[in-house]
Motif scaffolding. Sequence first.
Motif, PDB file in Angstrom:
ATOM      1  N   MET A   1       0.851  -1.183   0.000  1.00 37.20           N
ATOM      2  CA  MET A   1       0.000   0.000   0.000  1.00 37.20           C
ATOM      3  C   MET A   1       0.892   1.240   0.000  1.00 37.20           C
ATOM      4  N   THR A   2       0.621   2.127  -0.929  1.00 37.65           N
ATOM      5  CA  THR A   2       1.340   3.394  -0.992  1.00 37.65           C
ATOM      6  C   THR A   2       0.534   4.454  -0.255  1.00 37.65           C
ATOM      7  N   VAL A   3       1.196   5.146   0.632  1.00 41.31           N
ATOM      8  CA  VAL A   3       0.580   6.235   1.386  1.00 41.31           C
ATOM      9  C   VAL A   3       1.396   7.489   1.108  1.00 41.31           C
ATOM     10  N   GLN A   4       0.695   8.565   0.790  1.00 35.12           N
ATOM     11  CA  GLN A   4       1.351   9.840   0.498  1.00 35.12           C
ATOM     12  C   GLN A   4       0.817  10.893   1.454  1.00 35.12           C
ATOM     13  N   ILE A   5       1.719  11.734   1.929  1.00 33.68           N
ATOM     14  CA  ILE A   5       1.302  12.856   2.770  1.00 33.68           C
ATOM     15  C   ILE A   5       1.821  14.147   2.155  1.00 33.68           C
ATOM     16  N   TYR A   6       0.908  15.091   1.974  1.00 40.08           N
ATOM     17  CA  TYR A   6       1.278  16.446   1.565  1.00 40.08           C
ATOM     18  C   TYR A   6       1.597  17.155   2.872  1.00 40.08           C
TER      19      TYR A   6
END
Length: 115
Positions: A1-6
Motif C-alpha cells: 500500500m502506498t501512502v502519500q502525505i502532503y
Amino acid sequence: MTVQIYHNPRCSKSRQALQLLQEKGIEPQVTLYLETPPDAATLTDLIGKLGLASARELMRTKESAYKDGGLKDVADEGALIQAMVEHPILIERPIVVANGKARLGRPPEAVLEIV
C-alpha cells in the motif's frame, strides 16, 4: 500500500499526522507541497477524493495570499485551484492519500481512517 502525505514540516498538525502514520509502521511518501506544489489536475483529484464540495474548502482562508488575492469573492473553481497552484501556502494541510481515498489531517487522527 502506498501512502502519500502532503506535508509542511513547520505545521504541528502535519508533524502529528506524519508521526501517527509512522507509529503505525507506515512510512509514507512525503511531498513537501510548498517546495513541489501539486498541479491543478492533482488538486482537482484531491478535492474529489476528500469529498469536498468546493475548492474553497481546501483553502487556508486566513493566509495573506487569500486576502491579498481577493479570493473571498471568487466563485470560479478553476480560479481558486489556480490560486492554490500559484500560492501553495493556501492549501490546507496535511493531506494523506491512501487506497484511492484522501483525508485532511484536522484532527491528525483523521488520516488513520484510510490506512
